[in-house]
Design a protein around this motif. Sequence first.
Motif, PDB file in Angstrom:
ATOM      1  N   SER A 147       0.848  -1.192   0.000  1.00  9.20           N
ATOM      2  CA  SER A 147       0.000   0.000   0.000  1.00  9.20           C
ATOM      3  C   SER A 147       0.884   1.242   0.000  1.00  9.20           C
ATOM      4  O   SER A 147       1.858   1.328   0.747  1.00  9.20           O
ATOM      5  N   GLY A 148       0.557   2.192  -0.830  1.00  5.30           N
ATOM      6  CA  GLY A 148       1.390   3.375  -0.995  1.00  5.30           C
ATOM      7  C   GLY A 148       2.290   3.300  -2.203  1.00  5.30           C
ATOM      8  O   GLY A 148       2.869   4.311  -2.628  1.00  5.30           O
ATOM      9  N   LYS A 149       2.455   2.103  -2.773  1.00  4.85           N
ATOM     10  CA  LYS A 149       3.201   1.940  -4.023  1.00  4.85           C
ATOM     11  C   LYS A 149       2.300   2.277  -5.208  1.00  4.85           C
ATOM     12  O   LYS A 149       1.085   2.462  -5.073  1.00  4.85           O
ATOM     13  N   ARG A 150       2.916   2.289  -6.359  1.00  6.70           N
ATOM     14  CA  ARG A 150       2.165   2.454  -7.601  1.00  6.70           C
ATOM     15  C   ARG A 150       2.203   1.124  -8.369  1.00  6.70           C
ATOM     16  O   ARG A 150       3.150   0.337  -8.223  1.00  6.70           O
ATOM     17  N   PHE A 151       1.179   0.914  -9.196  1.00  7.83           N
ATOM     18  CA  PHE A 151       1.048  -0.339  -9.928  1.00  7.83           C
ATOM     19  C   PHE A 151       0.669  -0.043 -11.375  1.00  7.83           C
ATOM     20  O   PHE A 151      -0.140   0.853 -11.644  1.00  7.83           O
ATOM     21  N   SER A 152       1.250  -0.807 -12.287  1.00  3.82           N
ATOM     22  CA  SER A 152       0.872  -0.672 -13.697  1.00  3.82           C
ATOM     23  C   SER A 152       0.859  -2.037 -14.360  1.00  3.82           C
ATOM     24  O   SER A 152       1.552  -2.965 -13.931  1.00  3.82           O
ATOM     25  N   ASP A 163       7.736   2.915  -6.770  1.00  2.00           N
ATOM     26  CA  ASP A 163       7.525   4.022  -5.857  1.00  2.00           C
ATOM     27  C   ASP A 163       6.782   5.170  -6.543  1.00  2.00           C
ATOM     28  O   ASP A 163       6.752   5.249  -7.787  1.00  2.00           O
ATOM     29  N   ASN A 164       6.210   6.052  -5.741  1.00  2.00           N
ATOM     30  CA  ASN A 164       5.576   7.255  -6.295  1.00  2.00           C
ATOM     31  C   ASN A 164       6.587   8.155  -7.001  1.00  2.00           C
ATOM     32  O   ASN A 164       6.210   8.937  -7.870  1.00  2.00           O
ATOM     33  N   LEU A 165       7.849   8.043  -6.601  1.00  2.00           N
ATOM     34  CA  LEU A 165       8.932   8.716  -7.306  1.00  2.00           C
ATOM     35  C   LEU A 165       9.613   7.666  -8.166  1.00  2.00           C
ATOM     36  O   LEU A 165      10.183   6.701  -7.645  1.00  2.00           O
ATOM     37  N   SER A 166       9.545   7.809  -9.459  1.00  2.00           N
ATOM     38  CA  SER A 166       9.988   6.710 -10.317  1.00  2.00           C
ATOM     39  C   SER A 166      10.609   7.217 -11.607  1.00  2.00           C
ATOM     40  O   SER A 166      10.512   8.401 -11.956  1.00  2.00           O
ATOM     41  N   ILE A 167      11.245   6.303 -12.302  1.00  2.00           N
ATOM     42  CA  ILE A 167      11.837   6.566 -13.613  1.00  2.00           C
ATOM     43  C   ILE A 167      10.868   6.060 -14.672  1.00  2.00           C
ATOM     44  O   ILE A 167      10.458   4.900 -14.645  1.00  2.00           O
ATOM     45  N   ALA A 185      16.592  10.220 -19.360  1.00  2.00           N
ATOM     46  CA  ALA A 185      15.501   9.623 -18.589  1.00  2.00           C
ATOM     47  C   ALA A 185      14.607  10.716 -18.028  1.00  2.00           C
ATOM     48  O   ALA A 185      15.025  11.864 -17.879  1.00  2.00           O
ATOM     49  N   THR A 186      13.391  10.332 -17.720  1.00  2.00           N
ATOM     50  CA  THR A 186      12.443  11.234 -17.075  1.00  2.00           C
ATOM     51  C   THR A 186      12.127  10.695 -15.686  1.00  2.00           C
ATOM     52  O   THR A 186      11.667   9.559 -15.547  1.00  2.00           O
ATOM     53  N   VAL A 187      12.418  11.522 -14.681  1.00  2.00           N
ATOM     54  CA  VAL A 187      12.031  11.187 -13.317  1.00  2.00           C
ATOM     55  C   VAL A 187      10.677  11.830 -13.056  1.00  2.00           C
ATOM     56  O   VAL A 187      10.484  13.025 -13.307  1.00  2.00           O
ATOM     57  N   GLN A 188       9.740  11.038 -12.580  1.00  2.00           N
ATOM     58  CA  GLN A 188       8.391  11.545 -12.394  1.00  2.00           C
ATOM     59  C   GLN A 188       7.928  11.322 -10.956  1.00  2.00           C
ATOM     60  O   GLN A 188       8.287  10.328 -10.323  1.00  2.00           O
ATOM     61  N   SER A 189       7.174  12.278 -10.444  1.00  2.00           N
ATOM     62  CA  SER A 189       6.650  12.172  -9.086  1.00  2.00           C
ATOM     63  C   SER A 189       5.134  12.169  -9.127  1.00  2.00           C
ATOM     64  O   SER A 189       4.521  13.007  -9.797  1.00  2.00           O
ATOM     65  N   GLN A 190       4.552  11.229  -8.449  1.00  2.00           N
ATOM     66  CA  GLN A 190       3.105  11.198  -8.273  1.00  2.00           C
ATOM     67  C   GLN A 190       2.758  11.279  -6.789  1.00  2.00           C
ATOM     68  O   GLN A 190       1.715  10.821  -6.359  1.00  2.00           O
ATOM     69  N   GLY A 191       3.695  11.875  -6.026  1.00  2.00           N
ATOM     70  CA  GLY A 191       3.480  12.087  -4.606  1.00  2.00           C
ATOM     71  C   GLY A 191       2.688  13.351  -4.341  1.00  2.00           C
ATOM     72  O   GLY A 191       2.327  14.098  -5.266  1.00  2.00           O
ATOM     73  N   LEU A 192       2.484  13.649  -3.072  1.00  2.00           N
ATOM     74  CA  LEU A 192       1.617  14.755  -2.679  1.00  2.00           C
ATOM     75  C   LEU A 192       2.394  15.988  -2.256  1.00  2.00           C
ATOM     76  O   LEU A 192       1.795  16.977  -1.820  1.00  2.00           O
ATOM     77  N   LYS A 193       3.726  15.937  -2.350  1.00  2.00           N
ATOM     78  CA  LYS A 193       4.520  17.104  -1.979  1.00  2.00           C
ATOM     79  C   LYS A 193       5.814  17.103  -2.790  1.00  2.00           C
ATOM     80  O   LYS A 193       6.232  16.067  -3.301  1.00  2.00           O
ATOM     81  N   GLN A 228       5.327  18.479  -6.797  1.00  2.00           N
ATOM     82  CA  GLN A 228       4.206  17.559  -6.636  1.00  2.00           C
ATOM     83  C   GLN A 228       3.609  17.244  -8.001  1.00  2.00           C
ATOM     84  O   GLN A 228       3.320  18.145  -8.791  1.00  2.00           O
ATOM     85  N   SER A 229       3.469  15.953  -8.294  1.00  2.00           N
ATOM     86  CA  SER A 229       2.940  15.498  -9.589  1.00  2.00           C
ATOM     87  C   SER A 229       3.715  16.097 -10.753  1.00  2.00           C
ATOM     88  O   SER A 229       3.160  16.351 -11.817  1.00  2.00           O
ATOM     89  N   GLY A 230       5.019  16.294 -10.558  1.00  2.00           N
ATOM     90  CA  GLY A 230       5.848  16.884 -11.600  1.00  2.00           C
ATOM     91  C   GLY A 230       6.778  15.866 -12.224  1.00  2.00           C
ATOM     92  O   GLY A 230       6.775  14.668 -11.882  1.00  2.00           O
TER      93      GLY A 230
END
Length: 801
Positions: free
Chosen positions: A134-139, A213-217, A238-246, A276-278
């Motif tokens: 829980s708290g991870k991301r899934f695809s 993780d919410n912070l991922s490549i 590479a693109t580092v992407q964040s789907q976290g809340l801060k 955040q979400s960047g």
Amino acid sequence: MNFLSRCILGCLGTFCILTTSFAQQNTGRKRESFNDDWKFQLGNAADVTKDANYGLAVIFSKSGKAENTAIATKFNDSAWRNVQLPHDWAVELPFVNKDNENLKDHGYRPVGGLFPQNSIGWYRKKFTVAAADSGKRFSITFDGIFRDAKVWVNGFYLGGNESGYVGFTRDITDYVSFKTPNVIVVRADATQAEGWFYEGAGIYRNVWLSTYDNLSIADDVFVHAVVTGSTANITVEATVQSQGLKPTTCSFYAEVTNSNGKFVGKTHPQQFTIAQSGSQFMKQQLTLSNVDLWSIEQPYLYHIKPIVTVEGKQVDSRDIRFGVRTVEIKADGVFLNGKFIKIKGTNNHQDHAGLGSALPDYLQYYRISLLKQMGSNAYRTSHHAPTPELLDACDSLGMLVLDEQRLLNSSPEYLDQFERLLKRDRNHPSVFLWSIGNEEGYAQTNSFGKRIAQTLLAKQVQLDPTRTSTYAADLANVYTGVNEVIPVRGFNYRQFAVAGYHKDHPTQPIIGTEMGSTLTTRGIYVKDTVTGYLPDEDITAPWWASKAEEWWPLAAKNNYWLGGFVWTGFDYRGEPTPFKWPNINSHFGLMDVCGFPKNLYYYYESWWKDEDVLHVSPHWNWKGKEGQKVNVWVNSNADDVELFLNGKSLGKKAMARNSHLEWDVTYQPGTLKAVATRNGKKISSQVKTTGEPYKIKLSPSKNVLLADGRDAVVVNVSVLDKNGLEVPDAANLIEFSCEGASIIGVGNGDPSSHEADKMDGNWKRNLFSGYCQVIIRAGNTPQKVIIKAASKNLLGAELRY
């Protein structure tokens, strides 16, 4: 050494390098196979009451609303069939003799608009996700679904994918349950075809579940190199992407290891704050000294591991195989690492005997190995995006790839498909050239084609400036439309127009994107218009194509030919030129649909390999033809060949380059032997008259079977006489059984065989011209595997693993 023995040695030597492009990590990112435990049921494109209620229930009015359909999590699928992916439902269907051009070209399998009851497939899978994640991301990643797929998770619609060939990934994080089983549902609609050849139906490539993780490549990492002498300057993007809340402060760098896992280099860590979400685009470089170059002969592979950390803790990484090499495509040749090479390629579709389009990963390595043994150095993915594992095999074994877009179209849908293809495949060192399309009659020569091509070329240069593109044009000396702007001129056939085109455009590289197309049936030497067979020699070609000896000598001696791709390496389902029913597959292959070589295989082997080649055909079992003339062909790269029948010389002949030799021989049972001289060395080859079939011989492609539920072995089957000679014209019915693993397909290379490829037990196949094949898939638990073959009036055989 016979062909089957060479296959065994070749595949044994390559099996240990099976890997995936993005390996599972121990850093929080997991990429797990999602191929097991699916349920399957046919729907119906014309009757909504037989299509899991899909056309009756309102499922798009509310998010997650899927009651009364197969999409609902509580739907009872107990009556559905259990399947393991990859799965092709079309190959399971019976053949249908129906006078329809589209059906003919797709191998007479009843899929498409005329057969709505067979053209929709539903898949369901239940899976659990640990609460600890829980708290991870899934695809979910689908490498290929044919076709027009729609996907739901727990009743929520994820979206669709129109392409039958380009894979897609969907984030499922918001729909995952940690307390109850999850349900993923796929509806595949194969009503509409994309090609004019067998394409299969269903989830016919691998599926993956990724946890990260919410912070991922992101998936679009790009690795490329500039080589100077023995030094390589490696660039990783590479693109580092964040789907976290801060906002998060993190660091990015990349490590490189060699093929043995030894650390050889690292970029300088770069720290930054991501919103955040960047997202943040990263571009870093490092230098490798004394670099090992990737080549056809030595396909050396490195690993690069882009890493993102937070407060010194690694939160995500990727593991990408790449090769360091240079490719220059000039008007006078292709230069790999500065070395001139002639492209000796084959075109291929993706189906195989017994399997349809749903091939275990091992089969990709098996098929590429067969082409390598013939001397081929290049593979065109005609006419669509390949499965990723095919490119992995080409990377590992040293096979160049011409990677092709399905359609010449720049609409948002097809531009997106092309972009996904480029991003997915650009890290593969085997890919040396892109193709933006094939034989588009409606847009090839006009301003539409030119503008579409310019858009696609601009996208290719943007996403991969390290390579260039061609287009497969079925035109003669024409310089309009696509050809006005394409960097490398591709010719489909029209081989005699190449010289004139080169004279008019001396600075433009030219490659034969489709050449040859000799029509042959393995082991058959008389044209049979009733059964649909053609002689197994280089004597028959359709009007629009050529025989091998009409195109290859032109390409071999002229450096303004970069080389070319034969149509085709393997026979394939559909396009049964020049016949229709009872033919159900093509005759173009240098090998049949099982990978058994035809005689034309040895012509190309003679002139594509710098090894001794001497092959005599036909076989020497001609009971009833005593005293009659038999036309004997010898394929060889020797300087001269002398032919003997039962010890008596029939004459010596000089071997012209890129040709073959023939004798008309009065048939007598016994031994037909060729003795040749090559570079002062004597070599010999012979065929013998055999006795009657006595016992079965099983020849496995390898001697190790991994208990991972995915591994496979190809078992080639022949019969021997009492003297241990293979009987080349045997047609016995062979029955198979297997303990500890699963039989997943049978075949024999007969283009007019209507025997089932798939069976519910009671597996069997008739030998065709002496051979058949059974394919075994491993189970999930280590145990003894016993494969048995039996036939009436023959001694049986078995294999044990």
